[in-house]
Design an enzyme around this catalytic site. Structure first.
Site, PDB file in Angstrom:
ATOM      1  N   TYR A   3       0.808   4.211  -2.532  1.00 18.90           N
ATOM      2  CA  TYR A   3      -0.287   5.181  -2.374  1.00 18.90           C
ATOM      3  C   TYR A   3      -0.078   5.987  -1.091  1.00 18.90           C
ATOM      4  CZ  TYR A   3      -5.252   6.708  -2.112  1.00 18.90           C
ATOM      5  OH  TYR A   3      -6.430   7.426  -2.042  1.00 18.90           O
TER       6      TYR A   3
ATOM      7  N   ARG B  32       0.825  -1.214   0.000  1.00 23.90           N
ATOM      8  CA  ARG B  32       0.000   0.000   0.000  1.00 23.90           C
ATOM      9  C   ARG B  32       0.856   1.260   0.000  1.00 23.90           C
ATOM     10  NH1 ARG B  32      -5.433  -1.793   2.076  1.00 23.90           N
ATOM     11  NH2 ARG B  32      -6.119   0.344   2.257  1.00 23.90           N
TER      12      ARG B  32
END
Ligand code: NAD
Ligand code: UDP
Ligand code: UDP
Length: 320
Positions: free
Chosen positions: A149, A146
């Site tokens: 992002y 993740r």
């Protein structure tokens, strides 16, 4: 609107889910809107009713490349928001957030435009505190799936604040919490669109992990109002500011509610939990209430009903 009050507003990512609602709203207020989008996750279809509007323009452009236009305000929304899409090409995701922010800040610097960044609750990572306040610095894994992002959005915030410190730019940073509503793409991969489409098609609802993890969902109309209010604040107010609906719910309860509201007999199945999936998320919105006089007004129950009817009627996602 008197022409002297009309602004030229640039919305990057304007063909996406939140962006398309924002463009529509700004046009309704009488502004001139330029939507810049590379159509990675957005679509012209989201803007179909606007293409003939005399004050609306769409440009296909990737914001990692410089953009030279004239504008009074910039809403920087361009960036895939669903984990499936932002993890598809993680290097590009970082470029969109970082290089894209530099270009849009450069544009704001040249034109003197106000610029608002669509940041995210993901800057808090997998938080140890609940609810999350703006002064919480977060718990992000910098090398996980993740991170492209989360870390890139964090870096974008840094750039916004450095352009303010170094060049005096009028910036606004909104930390957007999970938002949902009509015009989400059926294949977007986010939990509400997945569950609604699955429930309407009588397919099993896929819960990742135990389903005990929580999120707090904000209806898109509320979000658009919050973003516009933030843009209208005085120059000394920058945020970062949380925008979201504090009504928190587990994914298991969400699945049950969507099955019930869709009148579906679909089952629930469990799939493996994604790596680094945050266990809880709930905005503290005291700052938004105080500084913007804003809070979410659409309850999850009401918003889900509107979203389910939209998927049924407009997307033609009927029962199998
Ligand atoms: P979305 O994926 O529907 O929209 C993003 C838009 O950006 C799409 O139209 C896409 O084609 C466009 N885009 C992507 N890369 C681009 C590039 N390089 N150049 C130009 N356009 C590009 O997502 P959304 O839900 O509408 O999210 C909008 C913004 O809000 C994003 O920045 C996202 O990070 C932020 N946000 C959304 C949520 C949410 O729950 N929806 C939560 C937190 C933050
Ligand atoms: N930029 C842009 N549009 C503009 C002005 C600048 O896309 O109207 C880009 C420019 O290409 C540069 C970036 O924004 O790469 C940052 O601009 P800035 O003026 O801050 O930095 P510099 O040009 O000095 O690198
Ligand atoms: N999720 C799920 N089933 C799905 C899609 C997502 O259980 O079909 C879970 C996901 O693991 C996460 C939550 O729902 O815990 C919200 O996921 P989403 O991708 O919508 O947003 P984000 O994780 O970015 O908050």
């Amino acid at each position: 609107m008197h022409y002297s009050l009309r602004k030229k507003i640039l919305v990057t990512g304007g063909a996406g889910f939140i962006g398309s609602h924002l463009c529509r709203d700004l046009l309704k207020e009488g502004h001139e809107v330029l939507c810049v989008d590379n159509f990675f996750t957005g679509s012209r279809d989201n803007l179909r009713d606007l293409v003939q509007h005399p004050l609306f323009e769409i440009v296909r452009h990737d914001i990692t490349q410089p953009l030279h236009v004239e504008t009074d305000e910039i809403y920087n929304l361009a960036c895939p928001a669903s984990p499936v899409h932002y993890q598809f090409d993680p290097v590009q995701t970082t470029k969109v957030c970082v290089n894209g922010a530099i270009n849009m800040l450069g544009l704001a610097k040249r034109t003197g435009a106000r610029i608002l960044q669509a940041s995210t609750s993901e800057v808090y990572g997998d938080p140890e505190v609940r609810p999350q306040r703006e002064d919480y610095w977060g718990r992000v894994n910098p090398v996980g799936p993740r991170a492209c992002y989360d870390e890139a959005k964090r870096c974008a915030e840094t750039l916004f604040f450095d352009y303010r410190r170094q060049h005096g730019l009028p910036i606004k940073v909104a930390r957007i919490f999970n938002t949902y509503g009509p015009r989400m793409q059926p294949n977007d991969g986010r939990v509400i669109s997945n569950f609604v489409v699955q429930a309407l098609q009588g397919q099993p609802l896929t819960i990742y992990g135990s389903g005990e993890q929580t999120r707090s969902f904000c209806y898109v109309d509320d979000m658009v109002k919050g973003l516009k209010r933030l843009m209208q604040t005085g120059e000394d107010f920058t945020g970062p500011i949380n925008l979201g609906n504090p009504q928190e719910i587990s994914m298991l309860e969400l699945a049950r509610q969507i099955i019930r509201k869709a009148g579906s007999s679909a089952r629930i199945v469990h799939r493996e939990a994604p790596e680094d999936d945050p266990k809880q998320r709930q905005p503290d919105i005291c700052m938004a209430t105080e500084k913007l006089g804003w809070s979410a007004t659409v309850s999850l129950e009401e918003g889900l009903e509107k979203t389910i009817s939209w998927f049924r009627e407009w997307r033609g996602v009927g029962y199998v």
